[in-house]
Design an enzyme around this catalytic site. Structure first.
Site, mmCIF file in Angstrom:
data_model
loop_
_atom_site.group_PDB
_atom_site.id
_atom_site.type_symbol
_atom_site.label_atom_id
_atom_site.label_comp_id
_atom_site.label_asym_id
_atom_site.label_seq_id
_atom_site.Cartn_x
_atom_site.Cartn_y
_atom_site.Cartn_z
ATOM 1 N N SER A 40 38.810 25.367 28.589
ATOM 2 C CA SER A 40 38.048 25.874 29.932
ATOM 3 C C SER A 40 37.976 24.665 30.976
ATOM 4 C CB SER A 40 36.774 26.725 29.387
ATOM 5 O OG SER A 40 36.238 25.679 28.616
ATOM 6 N N ASN A 100 27.199 26.571 21.918
ATOM 7 C CA ASN A 100 26.914 27.992 22.530
ATOM 8 C C ASN A 100 25.819 27.835 23.106
ATOM 9 O OD1 ASN A 100 29.049 28.389 20.850
ATOM 10 N ND2 ASN A 100 28.017 29.345 19.279
ATOM 11 N N THR A 132 28.282 61.309 62.197
ATOM 12 C CA THR A 132 28.150 61.669 60.810
ATOM 13 C C THR A 132 29.743 62.400 60.715
ATOM 14 O OG1 THR A 132 27.607 63.969 61.413
ATOM 15 C CG2 THR A 132 25.969 62.594 60.594
ATOM 16 N N HIS A 133 30.447 62.265 59.436
ATOM 17 C CA HIS A 133 31.415 62.429 59.120
ATOM 18 C C HIS A 133 32.729 61.740 60.257
ATOM 19 C CE1 HIS A 133 30.111 65.928 56.876
ATOM 20 N NE2 HIS A 133 29.140 66.114 57.847
ATOM 21 N N SER A 187 48.856 37.872 66.867
ATOM 22 C CA SER A 187 49.939 38.304 66.430
ATOM 23 C C SER A 187 51.385 37.495 66.463
ATOM 24 C CB SER A 187 50.501 39.713 66.535
ATOM 25 O OG SER A 187 51.883 39.947 66.467
ATOM 26 N N ASN A 227 43.425 40.501 66.624
ATOM 27 C CA ASN A 227 42.977 41.214 65.081
ATOM 28 C C ASN A 227 41.852 40.962 64.649
ATOM 29 O OD1 ASN A 227 45.485 42.597 65.398
ATOM 30 N ND2 ASN A 227 46.551 40.662 64.307
ATOM 31 N N GLU A 254 38.196 42.146 58.341
ATOM 32 C CA GLU A 254 39.436 42.873 57.289
ATOM 33 C C GLU A 254 39.057 42.049 55.976
ATOM 34 O OE1 GLU A 254 43.057 44.115 59.319
ATOM 35 O OE2 GLU A 254 42.116 42.904 60.782
ATOM 36 N N TYR A 288 28.082 34.599 19.412
ATOM 37 C CA TYR A 288 28.731 34.086 20.494
ATOM 38 C C TYR A 288 30.541 34.395 20.065
ATOM 39 C CZ TYR A 288 31.754 30.948 23.184
ATOM 40 O OH TYR A 288 32.810 30.443 24.035
ATOM 41 N N LYS A 339 33.334 32.823 33.069
ATOM 42 C CA LYS A 339 32.955 31.799 34.065
ATOM 43 C C LYS A 339 33.784 31.938 35.612
ATOM 44 C CE LYS A 339 32.167 28.629 30.991
ATOM 45 N NZ LYS A 339 31.708 30.001 30.021
#
Ligand code: ARG
Length: 458
Positions: free
Chosen positions: A23, A110, A155-156, A277, A285, A290, A317, A325
């Site tokens: 690890s 541990n 709404t909606h 772009s 953009n 995003e 353990y 992790k």
């Protein structure tokens, strides 16, 4: 190559298997926490007379040297020593000789790894709390500028009733306030010491767990050694709180993306947080919004990953737990980055007030106001709804809005209508009159702004 635990083995390890089991690739991030934990442990061993003063001081000095090197990024780690714990132990022994081997008296990897992660998350949650506050401050700053800016409320995703833009921003402030509280509340389950639980059953050495815990600034110790080394709830809780936080950010991202499209045209995201772009020269953009929306996915992924790792594992353990992790590290980085970018995006957001002023006049979102008007004058609300519904239909057929109907047309629909409806139908009036507690009325929004500032501690 001989392992630190190699005594009972007849075969030497194979590098490609080591590589899979190690690890160190990712837990090297815990180097400082690991050394701090060791310093507290050895101090406690000395204080309890388990190690002599001289041994304790030698080990402490060695660990301090390693800590300084770690801070300067000068330590080299090797897959051969599996993880951060054995890498540090090996380097300590190389540095100060066989006495370094006494550090591991009365503890196990541990309880050590669990201690490291508790220390790590404690620091990270503190930083994330600050980052949430910064974003909340950015929201309050924008909201203060836009109490009287009116946007369509939906709404909606259909226009419903106009609202103050500040009111809309403050909705996110309160979501983030809950995120803050959840993170803060979880701190008390993070700030507990598993150190001294040993491998699973405690130890024969006369250790003082509470002393070591106090040295590390923990509030308390785990009551049960089996639980101490196998509890990953506090990581799950962190991932779950982070998931809810990211869900909030992703909703806001979606709105920023919609609002900055030419269809909405309500806001402009600062150039810093947008990209162009490679082929379409006109494009701008909302990439960062995003991306944050997208990154929500990996945070949920880490939560579901660890829930699945933990499911059905027996006490105490299991090596499975090493899988706790990477997702956690990734979530810490993602959440911090997202909060920081978001605060910058809000800070620099340009709200197109002129466009909004026209927008809120060109819809039927004042229709409820008209029905309320009739109801206030005694008409049953259900009937008023029908009357206004018909007026809306007339408008649609004529290609106009409610403010465009003549008073005669209104009177024909109901004798209760009077000249004052033209004032009543103005978006500003519509918003101002929603003065119920927590509503969008300007007076309420100003009250809410003060509450928000109070919550921020300004
Ligand atoms: N690298 C291990 C982990 O992250 C440390 C604990 C190892 N314990 C053991 N018994 N193999 O979980």
């Amino acid at each position: 190559m001989k392992k630190l635990w190699g005594g009972r083995f007849q075969k030497t390890a194979e590098e490609w298997v080591d590589d899979f089991g190690a690890s160190i690739h990712f837990d090297k991030q815990l180097v400082e926490e690991d050394i701090e934990g060791s310093l507290a442990h050895v101090t406690m061993l000395g204080k309890c007379g388990i190690l002599t003063n001289e041994e304790t001081e030698q080990i402490k000095a060695g660990l301090q040297t390693l800590l300084e090197k770690a801070k300067k990024n000068e330590l080299k780690f090797s897959v051969q020593y599996e993880d951060i714990h054995l890498n540090i132990e090996k380097q300590l022994i190389d540095l100060i000789g066989p006495v370094g081997g006494k550090l591991h008296t009365g503890r196990s990897r541990n309880d050590q790894v669990a201690t490291d992660v508790h220390l790590y998350l404690r620091n990270q949650v503190t930083e994330i709390l600050d980052a949430i506050k910064s974003l909340q401050s950015a929201l309050v700053k924008q909201a203060e500028q836009h109490v009287e800016t009116i946007i369509p409320g939906y709404t909606h995703l259909q226009r419903a009733q106009p609202v103050s833009f500040a009111h809309h921003l403050l909705a996110y402030f309160w979501m983030l306030e809950r995120d803050y509280q959840r993170m803060q509340e979880s701190y008390k389950r993070i700030n507990i010491s598993p150190l001294g639980a040993g491998a699973l059953a405690g130890t024969t050495f006369p250790i003082d767990r509470e002393y070591a815990a106090k040295t590390l600034g923990f509030d308390s110790v785990y009551n049960n050694s089996l639980d101490a080394v196998s509890d990953r709830d506090y990581i799950l809780e962190f991932l779950s709180n982070s998931s809810i936080l990211m869900m909030h950010l992703s909703r806001f991202c979606e709105e920023l993306i919609l609002w900055s499209s030419s269809e909405f045209n309500f806001v402009e995201i600062d150039d810093t947080f947008a990209t162009g772009s490679s082929i379409m020269p006109q494009k701008k953009n909302p990439d960062m919004a995003e991306l944050i929306r997208g990154k929500t996915g990996r945070v949920y992924g880490a939560l579901f990953g660890l829930l699945t790792v933990m499911k059905g594992t027996p006490l105490a353990y299991n090596k499975d737990f090493q899988e706790d992790k990477e997702g956690m590290f990734d979530v810490v980085k993602t959440v911090k980055g997202s909060l920081q970018i978001f605060a910058g995006m809000i800070d620099t957001l340009k709200v197109k007030t002129e466009v909004l002023e026209k927008t809120v006049k060109a819809d039927f979102s004042n229709a409820t106001e008209l029905a309320d008007y009739l109801a206030t004058k005694g008409m049953p609300f259900r009937e008023a709804h029908e009357v206004v519904g018909k007026l809306v239909l007339t408008c649609i057929q004529k290609g106009i809005y409610l403010l465009g109907l003549t008073i005669d047309e209104y009177k024909q629909a109901s004798e209760l209508f009077e000249e004052d409806i033209y004032e009543v139908l103005q978006p500003k009036t519509v918003v101002a009159r929603r003065n119920s507690l927590g509503g969008t009325g300007f007076e309420q929004v100003n009250i809410a702004l003060n509450k928000a500032k109070e919550a921020l501690g300004n």
